[in-house]
Design a protein around this motif. Structure first.
Motif, PDB file in Angstrom:
ATOM      1  N   SER A  52     -33.061  23.784 -36.471  1.00 28.96           N
ATOM      2  CA  SER A  52     -33.021  25.232 -35.984  1.00 28.96           C
ATOM      3  C   SER A  52     -33.430  26.243 -37.303  1.00 28.96           C
ATOM      4  N   LYS A  53     -34.085  27.290 -37.103  1.00 34.05           N
ATOM      5  CA  LYS A  53     -34.637  28.250 -38.177  1.00 34.05           C
ATOM      6  C   LYS A  53     -33.601  29.306 -38.282  1.00 34.05           C
ATOM      7  N   HIS A  54     -32.480  29.353 -37.518  1.00 35.82           N
ATOM      8  CA  HIS A  54     -31.530  30.293 -37.599  1.00 35.82           C
ATOM      9  C   HIS A  54     -30.345  29.930 -37.876  1.00 35.82           C
ATOM     10  N   TRP A  55     -29.220  30.600 -38.673  1.00 34.74           N
ATOM     11  CA  TRP A  55     -28.023  30.258 -38.965  1.00 34.74           C
ATOM     12  C   TRP A  55     -27.042  30.021 -37.645  1.00 34.74           C
ATOM     13  N   GLY A  56     -25.987  29.140 -37.630  1.00 28.77           N
ATOM     14  CA  GLY A  56     -25.116  28.975 -36.546  1.00 28.77           C
ATOM     15  C   GLY A  56     -23.860  28.756 -37.035  1.00 28.77           C
ATOM     16  N   VAL A  57     -23.000  28.897 -35.810  1.00 28.07           N
ATOM     17  CA  VAL A  57     -21.568  28.765 -36.008  1.00 28.07           C
ATOM     18  C   VAL A  57     -20.967  27.729 -35.245  1.00 28.07           C
ATOM     19  N   ARG A  58     -20.081  26.766 -35.435  1.00 27.09           N
ATOM     20  CA  ARG A  58     -19.529  25.887 -34.703  1.00 27.09           C
ATOM     21  C   ARG A  58     -18.199  26.434 -34.617  1.00 27.09           C
ATOM     22  N   LEU A  59     -17.599  26.889 -33.184  1.00 23.96           N
ATOM     23  CA  LEU A  59     -16.472  27.363 -32.790  1.00 23.96           C
ATOM     24  C   LEU A  59     -15.474  25.964 -32.302  1.00 23.96           C
ATOM     25  N   ARG A  60     -14.453  26.228 -32.893  1.00 26.60           N
ATOM     26  CA  ARG A  60     -13.182  25.442 -32.615  1.00 26.60           C
ATOM     27  C   ARG A  60     -13.502  23.673 -32.867  1.00 26.60           C
ATOM     28  N   ALA A  61     -13.678  23.610 -34.070  1.00 28.86           N
ATOM     29  CA  ALA A  61     -14.086  22.349 -34.502  1.00 28.86           C
ATOM     30  C   ALA A  61     -13.336  21.181 -33.987  1.00 28.86           C
ATOM     31  N   GLU A  62     -13.548  19.862 -33.697  1.00 25.55           N
ATOM     32  CA  GLU A  62     -12.775  19.155 -32.993  1.00 25.55           C
ATOM     33  C   GLU A  62     -11.667  18.525 -33.779  1.00 25.55           C
ATOM     34  N   GLU A  63     -12.089  18.417 -35.231  1.00 21.74           N
ATOM     35  CA  GLU A  63     -10.835  17.719 -36.210  1.00 21.74           C
ATOM     36  C   GLU A  63      -9.770  18.845 -36.173  1.00 21.74           C
ATOM     37  N   LEU A  64      -9.796  19.784 -36.034  1.00 21.95           N
ATOM     38  CA  LEU A  64      -8.631  20.821 -36.121  1.00 21.95           C
ATOM     39  C   LEU A  64      -7.750  20.976 -34.864  1.00 21.95           C
ATOM     40  N   LEU A  65      -8.148  20.247 -33.769  1.00 21.13           N
ATOM     41  CA  LEU A  65      -7.537  19.812 -32.663  1.00 21.13           C
ATOM     42  C   LEU A  65      -6.983  21.426 -31.820  1.00 21.13           C
ATOM     43  N   GLN A  66      -7.828  22.221 -32.050  1.00 19.87           N
ATOM     44  CA  GLN A  66      -7.499  23.482 -31.402  1.00 19.87           C
ATOM     45  C   GLN A  66      -8.769  24.111 -30.518  1.00 19.87           C
ATOM     46  N   PRO A  67      -8.448  23.399 -29.173  1.00 15.98           N
ATOM     47  CA  PRO A  67      -9.533  23.674 -28.028  1.00 15.98           C
ATOM     48  C   PRO A  67      -9.683  25.278 -27.973  1.00 15.98           C
ATOM     49  N   THR A  68     -10.844  25.636 -27.218  1.00 15.90           N
ATOM     50  CA  THR A  68     -11.614  26.806 -26.671  1.00 15.90           C
ATOM     51  C   THR A  68     -10.418  27.220 -25.475  1.00 15.90           C
ATOM     52  N   LYS A  69     -10.312  28.343 -25.031  1.00 16.44           N
ATOM     53  CA  LYS A  69      -9.641  29.212 -24.020  1.00 16.44           C
ATOM     54  C   LYS A  69     -10.073  27.797 -22.827  1.00 16.44           C
ATOM     55  N   VAL A  70     -11.106  27.307 -22.441  1.00 17.73           N
ATOM     56  CA  VAL A  70     -11.382  26.317 -21.504  1.00 17.73           C
ATOM     57  C   VAL A  70     -11.222  24.863 -21.899  1.00 17.73           C
ATOM     58  N   GLY A  71     -10.506  24.685 -22.953  1.00 21.63           N
ATOM     59  CA  GLY A  71     -10.279  23.183 -23.347  1.00 21.63           C
ATOM     60  C   GLY A  71     -11.689  22.518 -24.040  1.00 21.63           C
ATOM     61  N   ALA A  72     -12.277  23.174 -24.648  1.00 24.19           N
ATOM     62  CA  ALA A  72     -13.591  22.556 -25.243  1.00 24.19           C
ATOM     63  C   ALA A  72     -13.333  22.693 -26.758  1.00 24.19           C
ATOM     64  N   PHE A  73     -14.408  21.749 -27.455  1.00 26.64           N
ATOM     65  CA  PHE A  73     -14.371  21.767 -28.711  1.00 26.64           C
ATOM     66  C   PHE A  73     -15.905  21.790 -29.073  1.00 26.64           C
ATOM     67  N   ASP A  74     -16.097  22.062 -30.703  1.00 22.29           N
ATOM     68  CA  ASP A  74     -17.569  21.994 -31.102  1.00 22.29           C
ATOM     69  C   ASP A  74     -18.622  22.726 -30.325  1.00 22.29           C
ATOM     70  N   ASP A  75     -18.098  23.872 -29.872  1.00 17.35           N
ATOM     71  CA  ASP A  75     -19.214  24.860 -29.518  1.00 17.35           C
ATOM     72  C   ASP A  75     -20.164  25.661 -30.348  1.00 17.35           C
ATOM     73  N   SER A  76     -21.262  25.335 -30.278  1.00 17.19           N
ATOM     74  CA  SER A  76     -22.325  25.626 -31.303  1.00 17.19           C
ATOM     75  C   SER A  76     -23.201  26.847 -30.854  1.00 17.19           C
ATOM     76  N   VAL A  77     -22.959  27.856 -31.544  1.00 14.67           N
ATOM     77  CA  VAL A  77     -23.914  29.203 -31.216  1.00 14.67           C
ATOM     78  C   VAL A  77     -24.754  29.569 -32.249  1.00 14.67           C
ATOM     79  N   SER A  78     -25.906  29.864 -31.913  1.00 13.86           N
ATOM     80  CA  SER A  78     -26.934  30.283 -32.908  1.00 13.86           C
ATOM     81  C   SER A  78     -26.792  31.733 -33.334  1.00 13.86           C
ATOM     82  N   LEU A  79     -27.105  32.338 -34.300  1.00 13.82           N
ATOM     83  CA  LEU A  79     -27.024  33.565 -34.751  1.00 13.82           C
ATOM     84  C   LEU A  79     -28.533  34.117 -34.819  1.00 13.82           C
ATOM     85  N   ASP A  80     -29.155  34.153 -33.783  1.00 16.38           N
ATOM     86  CA  ASP A  80     -30.509  34.454 -33.378  1.00 16.38           C
ATOM     87  C   ASP A  80     -30.746  35.558 -32.801  1.00 16.38           C
TER      88      ASP A  80
END
Length: 218
Positions: A77-105
């Motif tokens: 990727s040529k852009h910065w990105g963030v990983r939401l709700r890292a799986e190792e923290l055991l705190q899922p997203t609102k829909v129960g998912a982990f490791d959602d990566s989003v590009s700051l593009d």
């Protein structure tokens, strides 16, 4: 097991349907960021702009660690990105998912790269933003008041809906891309953000002088 109760709830939802939060155009958020920077709330401004770009929920951003902020990588990727709700923290997203990566593009945020480089420095397990949600809300409301925008119609969560609306209005992302970015599975959730009239209606609530001032920072 309580069919009559469920029917009552369903009937009430038809009589009083839920309302989505207002979407605001990019110029408005640029104006908000400028006001925050003027009040030395630069970190809050950066968080807010990232929220607009990523459609992230406030709680997701406040849980970010430095380790969840990823720099550009050749061939990936040529852009910065963030990983939401890292799986190792055991705190899922609102829909129960982990490791959602989003590009700051987002084109409007490409200038933010040097700031992100500074945020990345330090212990990687530390939180990315040195504030909690109540502190952010305080800074957010102060910026709204200083800007002279209607406080009852500008809320922190508006950034999520605004980001999707901005991208669809500018046609920088397809409907499917917006759905993946916002992690919406129901297309009806996307379609209501595609209505440019929503942002236009919000924009019309501001005075001509305020609109002109915001456009300077766009």
């Amino acid at each position: 097991s309580l069919p009559k109760a469920w029917k009552c709830v369903k009937g009430w939802r038809r009589l009083s349907p839920g309302r989505s939060r207002r979407a605001w155009p990019w110029a408005f958020w640029a104006g908000m960021a400028a006001v925050m920077a003027k009040h030395d709330d630069l970190m809050a401004a950066v968080l807010m702009l990232i929220a607009v770009s990523t459609y992230a929920r406030p709680g997701e951003l406040f849980a970010l660690r430095r380790a969840d902020l990823h720099p550009p990588s050749a061939g990936i990727s040529k852009h910065w990105g963030v990983r939401l709700r890292a799986e190792e923290l055991l705190q899922p997203t609102k829909v129960g998912a982990f490791d959602d990566s989003v590009s700051l593009d987002s084109p409007e945020l490409l200038w933010l790269a040097p700031v992100l480089s500074e945020l990345k420095k330090g212990p990687q397990d530390d939180l990315l933003f040195d504030m909690d949600y109540p502190q952010y809300v305080k800074k957010f409301r102060r910026a709204v008041a200083a800007l002279g925008a209607p406080s009852d119609k500008v809320l922190p969560y508006c950034s999520r809906h605004s980001g999707a609306s901005i991208d669809r209005a500018r046609k920088t992302r397809t409907q499917e891309e917006v759905a993946r970015r916002g992690r919406w599975s129901n297309l009806k959730s996307i379609q209501r953000y595609e209505k440019v009239a929503s942002s236009v209606a919000s924009w019309s609530l501001l005075t001509p002088a305020l609109r002109t001032w915001c456009e300077v920072w766009e």
